[in-house]
Design a protein around this motif. Structure first.
Motif, PDB file in Angstrom:
ATOM      1  N   LEU A 129      75.584  21.602   2.284  1.00  0.00           N
ATOM      2  CA  LEU A 129      76.534  22.685   2.045  1.00  0.00           C
ATOM      3  C   LEU A 129      76.913  23.322   3.375  1.00  0.00           C
ATOM      4  N   GLY A 130      77.381  22.473   4.287  1.00  0.00           N
ATOM      5  CA  GLY A 130      77.886  22.971   5.554  1.00  0.00           C
ATOM      6  C   GLY A 130      76.820  23.612   6.416  1.00  0.00           C
ATOM      7  N   GLU A 131      77.304  24.373   7.399  1.00  0.00           N
ATOM      8  CA  GLU A 131      76.410  24.970   8.381  1.00  0.00           C
ATOM      9  C   GLU A 131      76.499  26.486   8.372  1.00  0.00           C
ATOM     10  N   ARG A 132      75.468  27.074   8.979  1.00  0.00           N
ATOM     11  CA  ARG A 132      75.471  28.501   9.284  1.00  0.00           C
ATOM     12  C   ARG A 132      75.201  28.654  10.775  1.00  0.00           C
ATOM     13  N   ASP A 133      75.884  29.573  11.414  1.00  0.00           N
ATOM     14  CA  ASP A 133      75.626  29.890  12.814  1.00  0.00           C
ATOM     15  C   ASP A 133      74.730  31.117  12.850  1.00  0.00           C
ATOM     16  N   CYS A 134      73.516  30.938  13.359  1.00  0.00           N
ATOM     17  CA  CYS A 134      72.534  32.026  13.414  1.00  0.00           C
ATOM     18  C   CYS A 134      72.119  32.306  14.853  1.00  0.00           C
ATOM     19  N   SER A 135      73.064  32.216  15.762  1.00  0.00           N
ATOM     20  CA  SER A 135      72.757  32.303  17.189  1.00  0.00           C
ATOM     21  C   SER A 135      72.411  33.713  17.659  1.00  0.00           C
ATOM     22  N   LEU A 136      72.874  34.732  16.954  1.00  0.00           N
ATOM     23  CA  LEU A 136      72.589  36.097  17.390  1.00  0.00           C
ATOM     24  C   LEU A 136      71.180  36.470  16.949  1.00  0.00           C
ATOM     25  N   GLN A 137      70.264  36.406  17.907  1.00  0.00           N
ATOM     26  CA  GLN A 137      68.846  36.596  17.628  1.00  0.00           C
ATOM     27  C   GLN A 137      68.219  37.531  18.652  1.00  0.00           C
ATOM     28  N   ARG A 138      67.200  38.227  18.189  1.00  0.00           N
ATOM     29  CA  ARG A 138      66.383  39.057  19.071  1.00  0.00           C
ATOM     30  C   ARG A 138      64.944  38.592  18.944  1.00  0.00           C
ATOM     31  N   ARG A 139      64.375  38.153  20.028  1.00  0.00           N
ATOM     32  CA  ARG A 139      63.002  37.641  20.041  1.00  0.00           C
ATOM     33  C   ARG A 139      62.816  36.563  18.970  1.00  0.00           C
ATOM     34  N   HIS A 140      63.781  35.672  18.913  1.00  0.00           N
ATOM     35  CA  HIS A 140      63.788  34.522  17.997  1.00  0.00           C
ATOM     36  C   HIS A 140      63.919  34.940  16.531  1.00  0.00           C
ATOM     37  N   GLN A 141      64.257  36.191  16.276  1.00  0.00           N
ATOM     38  CA  GLN A 141      64.488  36.652  14.911  1.00  0.00           C
ATOM     39  C   GLN A 141      65.992  36.831  14.696  1.00  0.00           C
ATOM     40  N   LYS A 142      66.527  36.207  13.647  1.00  0.00           N
ATOM     41  CA  LYS A 142      67.963  36.274  13.379  1.00  0.00           C
ATOM     42  C   LYS A 142      68.356  37.675  12.908  1.00  0.00           C
ATOM     43  N   VAL A 143      69.525  38.125  13.350  1.00  0.00           N
ATOM     44  CA  VAL A 143      70.012  39.433  12.910  1.00  0.00           C
ATOM     45  C   VAL A 143      71.429  39.370  12.341  1.00  0.00           C
ATOM     46  N   PHE A 144      72.172  38.307  12.665  1.00  0.00           N
ATOM     47  CA  PHE A 144      73.589  38.205  12.291  1.00  0.00           C
ATOM     48  C   PHE A 144      73.870  36.723  12.052  1.00  0.00           C
ATOM     49  N   GLU A 145      74.336  36.383  10.841  1.00  0.00           N
ATOM     50  CA  GLU A 145      74.567  34.973  10.504  1.00  0.00           C
ATOM     51  C   GLU A 145      75.949  34.817   9.877  1.00  0.00           C
ATOM     52  N   GLU A 146      76.573  33.673  10.135  1.00  0.00           N
ATOM     53  CA  GLU A 146      77.891  33.457   9.540  1.00  0.00           C
ATOM     54  C   GLU A 146      78.107  31.999   9.180  1.00  0.00           C
ATOM     55  N   ALA A 147      78.999  31.811   8.225  1.00  0.00           N
ATOM     56  CA  ALA A 147      79.368  30.460   7.783  1.00  0.00           C
ATOM     57  C   ALA A 147      80.844  30.460   7.405  1.00  0.00           C
ATOM     58  N   PRO A 148      81.565  29.403   7.809  1.00  0.00           N
ATOM     59  CA  PRO A 148      81.100  28.318   8.664  1.00  0.00           C
ATOM     60  C   PRO A 148      80.928  28.778  10.102  1.00  0.00           C
ATOM     61  N   GLY A 149      80.299  27.924  10.926  1.00  0.00           N
ATOM     62  CA  GLY A 149      80.121  28.275  12.330  1.00  0.00           C
ATOM     63  C   GLY A 149      81.452  28.314  13.050  1.00  0.00           C
ATOM     64  N   PRO A 150      81.709  29.345  13.839  1.00  0.00           N
ATOM     65  CA  PRO A 150      83.009  29.467  14.509  1.00  0.00           C
ATOM     66  C   PRO A 150      83.287  28.397  15.556  1.00  0.00           C
ATOM     67  N   CYS A 151      82.255  27.633  15.949  1.00  0.00           N
ATOM     68  CA  CYS A 151      82.466  26.624  16.990  1.00  0.00           C
ATOM     69  C   CYS A 151      82.414  25.196  16.447  1.00  0.00           C
ATOM     70  N   ILE A 152      82.167  25.028  15.157  1.00  0.00           N
ATOM     71  CA  ILE A 152      81.972  23.686  14.592  1.00  0.00           C
ATOM     72  C   ILE A 152      83.285  23.163  13.998  1.00  0.00           C
ATOM     73  N   THR A 153      83.645  21.952  14.372  1.00  0.00           N
ATOM     74  CA  THR A 153      84.865  21.345  13.838  1.00  0.00           C
ATOM     75  C   THR A 153      84.574  20.676  12.499  1.00  0.00           C
ATOM     76  N   PRO A 154      85.595  20.467  11.677  1.00  0.00           N
ATOM     77  CA  PRO A 154      85.382  19.757  10.412  1.00  0.00           C
ATOM     78  C   PRO A 154      84.765  18.374  10.606  1.00  0.00           C
ATOM     79  N   GLU A 155      85.148  17.690  11.689  1.00  0.00           N
ATOM     80  CA  GLU A 155      84.588  16.362  11.964  1.00  0.00           C
ATOM     81  C   GLU A 155      83.103  16.447  12.289  1.00  0.00           C
ATOM     82  N   GLU A 156      82.720  17.426  13.098  1.00  0.00           N
ATOM     83  CA  GLU A 156      81.302  17.606  13.429  1.00  0.00           C
ATOM     84  C   GLU A 156      80.502  17.978  12.190  1.00  0.00           C
ATOM     85  N   ARG A 157      81.073  18.844  11.359  1.00  0.00           N
ATOM     86  CA  ARG A 157      80.399  19.252  10.116  1.00  0.00           C
ATOM     87  C   ARG A 157      80.144  18.051   9.216  1.00  0.00           C
ATOM     88  N   ALA A 158      81.151  17.231   9.037  1.00  0.00           N
ATOM     89  CA  ALA A 158      81.023  16.062   8.179  1.00  0.00           C
ATOM     90  C   ALA A 158      79.989  15.088   8.736  1.00  0.00           C
TER      91      ALA A 158
END
Length: 450
Positions: free
Chosen positions: A224-253
């Motif tokens: 079911l696609g990807e989530r971008d969870c890059s915004l982290q503090r001390r390896h703990q996620k604080v902000f997540e989004e889907a789909p990832g703003p940097c992922i292309t449909p081809e990369e996702r597939a």
């Protein structure tokens, strides 16, 4: 068909499972510590059982008490939520030994993915791309130094049984290796009772991209696609989004198919998340979580599916209610984790809620167990709510998040809410131009601790 399910958890995730049960016509049983006697999940469940004193080790981690609660209430299955016992293979085995059903993966799959080295070896065999690194554990400092020279610095040393950022140390140069190696081993021993470590090449500016997978345990699996969870503090996620703003449909597939095929090959059952570091168009496997993720609502939002309902269905032996061809992305979703913490030091801030008002309106979802007068106990994780928004595209989702943040009221304690309003004023956030190091650097510059 299950008649009654026990939820071996607390807080917002317990409420999440209770709601799914209610929609499916299934009775729910809440378990709770004495500190959670007045908690919302206890109020909303059809039945509740006290399983011990406040400490998690004596209540939510007390396997015998949870099994006993099933026996006295007649619950046929246990949903673990996330955290606590959700990835404990021994717990799964005990559940099955008592003739009950665990709503999640098999004990074998939890064991395989729970050990970082075994998980990486398994994924390599399944064709999943991995970060270059040591083959198995690293026995001593001399071997670690040799590997560092071969791979090239920087490298990262990780505890094989690690998680939550514990037991992870970066060696920028050969001179850093001794301290990083010994510290990672010590943290692994202290936190997980295991001082084995392994070494990987350290990527300098990656994003944290995770793929949601789901299987029926019978050789069928989807992504079911990807989530971008890059915004982290001390390896703990604080902000997540889907789909990832940097992922292309081809990369996702491409990466989605790799992950789904891998899960089909091992007959994986239920929800799982395969986590990657992503840099320069390449994905590198780091770990798999064999459970529902905290951030699962953003995936539900863009695909219009109920992952908890699907977990229950496949645990009953029913097929998934969708195929890969049925899954199409609709819009953009963002989740922010709201913690009972005092900024700028992010120190835990339990206490009594004097006033609580959840935001609403189109495309806004608030998953929380708060209510007016509720006293947040000091014994558990500081997460008190998740604000999830959905829009037709990313700009609309960001605008909706800003609006919802302006509506929410949580009085009586300090929370991490001001952080998100501040982040929405940053161009890098608005454009999606960030990586896993961005938030730490921003906090250092804008919200210095001390």
């Amino acid at each position: 068909m299950f008649d009654k399910i026990l939820i071996a958890n607390r807080g917002e995730i317990a409420l999440r499972v209770i709601r799914a049960c209610r929609e499916m016509g299934i009775q729910s049983v809440a378990v709770h510590s004495t500190a959670d006697a007045d908690a919302m999940h206890v109020r909303m469940a059809d039945e509740s059982v006290c399983i011990g004193p406040p400490a998690g080790t004596q209540s939510y981690l007390n396997m015998a008490s949870i099994i006993a609660a099933c026996e006295v209430t007649g619950a046929q299955a246990i949903h673990p939520g996330y955290g606590f016992l959700s990835e404990n293979a021994n717990f799964v085995q005990i559940i099955e030994d008592h003739g009950l059903t665990f709503i999640g993966p098999t004990a074998e799959h939890i064991r395989i993915m729970g050990d970082k080295i075994t998980a990486k070896d398994t994924m390599i065999k399944l064709g999943v791309p991995c970060v270059p690194g040591s083959e198995g554990g690293v026995p001593d400092l001399a071997t670690a130094k040799k590997l560092g020279e071969e791979m090239g610095y920087p490298v990262i040393i990780k505890a094989t049984a690690g998680g939550g950022g514990k037991g992870m140390k970066v060696a920028e140069t050969a001179e850093d290796m001794e301290i990083a190696f010994m510290t990672a081993r010590a943290e692994g021993k202290a936190n997980f009772g295991n001082d084995e470590v392994y070494i990987e090449k350290y990527l300098t500016t990656p994003r944290h991209i995770e793929i949601q997978v789901f299987g029926d345990g019978k050789g069928n699996a989807v992504h079911l696609g990807e989530r971008d969870c890059s915004l982290q503090r001390r390896h703990q996620k604080v902000f997540e989004e889907a789909p990832g703003p940097c992922i292309t449909p081809e990369e996702r597939a491409r990466i989605g198919k790799i992950c789904a095929d891998a899960m089909a090959d091992i007959n994986y059952i239920g929800a799982g998340t395969i986590e990657f570091l992503y840099e320069n168009g390449e994905f590198y496997f780091i770990e798999m979580n064999t459970r529902l993720q905290v951030e699962h609502p953003v995936t539900e939002s863009i695909f219009g599916v109920d992952l908890v309902r699907e977990q229950i269905r496949v645990a009953e032996g029913l097929p998934m209610s969708f195929t890969q061809d049925d899954l199409e992305i609709n819009g953009h979703s963002i989740e922010v984790r709201i913690n009972a913490e005092k900024l700028p030091n992010f120190t835990p801030c339990p206490g009594k809620i004097s006033q609580y008002h959840a935001p609403g309106g189109l495309g806004v979802r608030m998953d929380s167990a708060l209510y007016d007068g509720y006293s947040i106990p000091p014994y558990y994780d500081s997460l008190i709510g998740k604000l999830i928004v959905h829009g037709r595209d990313r700009p609309e989702a960001l605008a909706r998040l800003a609006r919802a943040l302006g509506e929410i009221i949580i009085d009586g304690i300090d929370t991490s809410l001001p952080l998100f309003s501040a982040l929405l004023a940053e161009d890098d956030i608005l454009t999606g131009n960030y990586n896993i190091h961005w938030l730490e650097k921003w906090l250092e510059a804008n919200m210095a601790e001390g």
